[in-house]
Design a protein around this motif. Sequence first.
Motif, PDB file in Angstrom:
ATOM      1  N   GLU A 258       6.795   8.563   3.299  1.00 48.70           N
ATOM      2  CA  GLU A 258       6.028   7.320   3.185  1.00 48.70           C
ATOM      3  C   GLU A 258       5.722   6.986   1.736  1.00 48.70           C
ATOM      4  N   VAL A 259       5.440   8.008   0.913  1.00 51.33           N
ATOM      5  CA  VAL A 259       5.167   7.771  -0.513  1.00 51.33           C
ATOM      6  C   VAL A 259       6.403   7.201  -1.203  1.00 51.33           C
ATOM      7  N   LYS A 260       7.551   7.710  -0.853  1.00 52.96           N
ATOM      8  CA  LYS A 260       8.790   7.203  -1.447  1.00 52.96           C
ATOM      9  C   LYS A 260       9.032   5.739  -1.066  1.00 52.96           C
ATOM     10  N   LYS A 261       8.761   5.398   0.184  1.00 51.75           N
ATOM     11  CA  LYS A 261       8.903   4.007   0.609  1.00 51.75           C
ATOM     12  C   LYS A 261       7.944   3.099  -0.158  1.00 51.75           C
ATOM     13  N   GLN A 262       6.700   3.577  -0.340  1.00 49.85           N
ATOM     14  CA  GLN A 262       5.710   2.779  -1.065  1.00 49.85           C
ATOM     15  C   GLN A 262       6.130   2.584  -2.520  1.00 49.85           C
ATOM     16  N   LYS A 263       6.700   3.590  -3.138  1.00 51.40           N
ATOM     17  CA  LYS A 263       7.164   3.460  -4.528  1.00 51.40           C
ATOM     18  C   LYS A 263       8.294   2.441  -4.638  1.00 51.40           C
ATOM     19  N   ASP A 264       9.181   2.464  -3.703  1.00 48.28           N
ATOM     20  CA  ASP A 264      10.278   1.482  -3.733  1.00 48.28           C
ATOM     21  C   ASP A 264       9.752   0.061  -3.576  1.00 48.28           C
ATOM     22  N   GLU A 265       8.758  -0.137  -2.712  1.00 49.50           N
ATOM     23  CA  GLU A 265       8.184  -1.469  -2.546  1.00 49.50           C
ATOM     24  C   GLU A 265       7.462  -1.921  -3.806  1.00 49.50           C
ATOM     25  N   ASN A 266       6.714  -1.012  -4.443  1.00 49.28           N
ATOM     26  CA  ASN A 266       6.006  -1.361  -5.680  1.00 49.28           C
ATOM     27  C   ASN A 266       6.990  -1.701  -6.798  1.00 49.28           C
ATOM     28  N   LYS A 267       8.110  -1.000  -6.837  1.00 46.01           N
ATOM     29  CA  LYS A 267       9.107  -1.285  -7.866  1.00 46.01           C
ATOM     30  C   LYS A 267       9.698  -2.680  -7.692  1.00 46.01           C
TER      31      LYS A 267
END
Length: 464
Positions: A258-267
Amino acid sequence: MASARRLKRVVASQPGFLNLKSNSSSADSASGRRKRVNKNKKKSWNKHSDINDVEDFLQDVRHQERTTGGLLSEKSDDSLFFLDVGQPKKPEQKEVEVPLVGKRKGKASRPLRIDLILQHDSLVPPPKDVLAYQQPNAKKLRRSAQRAEQLAAKGVVPRRRKQLLNRRPVDRTAKKKAEAEANNNPDREYYDIWGQKTKSAADPWYLQQTRKSLVKRPERLNEKPSVLPAVEVIAPGGSYNPDFFSHQALLQEAHEVEVKKQKDENKIERQLAVNREDTATEETILQEQVEGLVEEEENEEETAASKGEEEDVAVGAITLAAKKTERQRKREKAIKIKEQQRLANKQQTDQRQQLFQLRSIKSSIKQQDQKTKTRQQQRKANQEAQKAKPRRLGKLKFQAQDMEVQLSDELAGSLRRLKPEGSVLKDRFKSLQKRNLIEPRERAKFKRRHKLKYVEKRAFREIT
């Protein structure tokens, strides 16, 4: 014709030529005086030309060839004459007479008259029939035979002969196959349809030529597209009553996803965000509108001055270009030669210095080899890791399924209170995509071909 006649006369006048048919009239005509006629035309030439002597000569030659097989002048004395010494005496022998039934004595060895008439009595051999000796593609066949002889001398076996040698020999001693038994025979042997297929006893060469043999399956089709198993076993933390530490490890793994998904969205949001400094204000809008109107006159004066300077520089450059003297050329040539010699000496010095740097060169080569081996190992490891990852088979990218995890307060103590999660059909579909058996897909979107048309009915219109 005249030249041929003259040649025959010369041959006939030779002392070795024997004329079997003497003609006295030819001698008398030769002694007499010839009649002078005009032979300037072909008709008169044929009419008044005398060719009897030539014809007699040719007839005599043909007679000699027919009777003796050649000219008598060319024959040897042994073939023309023989020494008569009388009849030799034969020893008396008693011959056993074999009686012939139905035939007269002395008539058996005598040929028939009809056979003697039809017998070939000329000694001139028949003319050679050229068409009988001709063979289609004789030149091509002769060349192929010569090429085969050359290859055989070198020890090379042709492809067709090699295939014939590799053929399996036919077993002549094998017994004939037994006749097929009837299907309704209860005593016949049991046949297992799921058993191993019997190998064909036919000749492989025959099966290949008759197109009855199956095509060999490529080895590439036997390889699996992925090393992943068909059914992946879930982690111990996914059990209905898991251990505390295994459940926490599974929760940590889901948290990282989930953290990885959130980082991709923020990017993506940062990339699409608009900078406030780039936003337009009233001053910037006015400056853009006035751009190119106020400073137009100043720019025209500057461009005119720059054009004048460029013309002066061009004229000055043309006037300054002068032809070099011979002394200047020699000096430049000497400088160029001196520079080349200096570079050559420097290169030679560097090569000599490298002899004292052999240890450092060897160490650098070893380092390069070590780096190459490390890169090869890393490349192989990456290739092995790529086998376990889904490949890009279509325009869509594979998206892994969400992990099925229950929180600590959602765990059930027994199977009766366990709530089902996920879908078996969706799990199998994602497994096929992950193992590179099918390409990633998405649900087809329904698109209307024609727009909806709203019509107000008459009954509704009467109410309103």
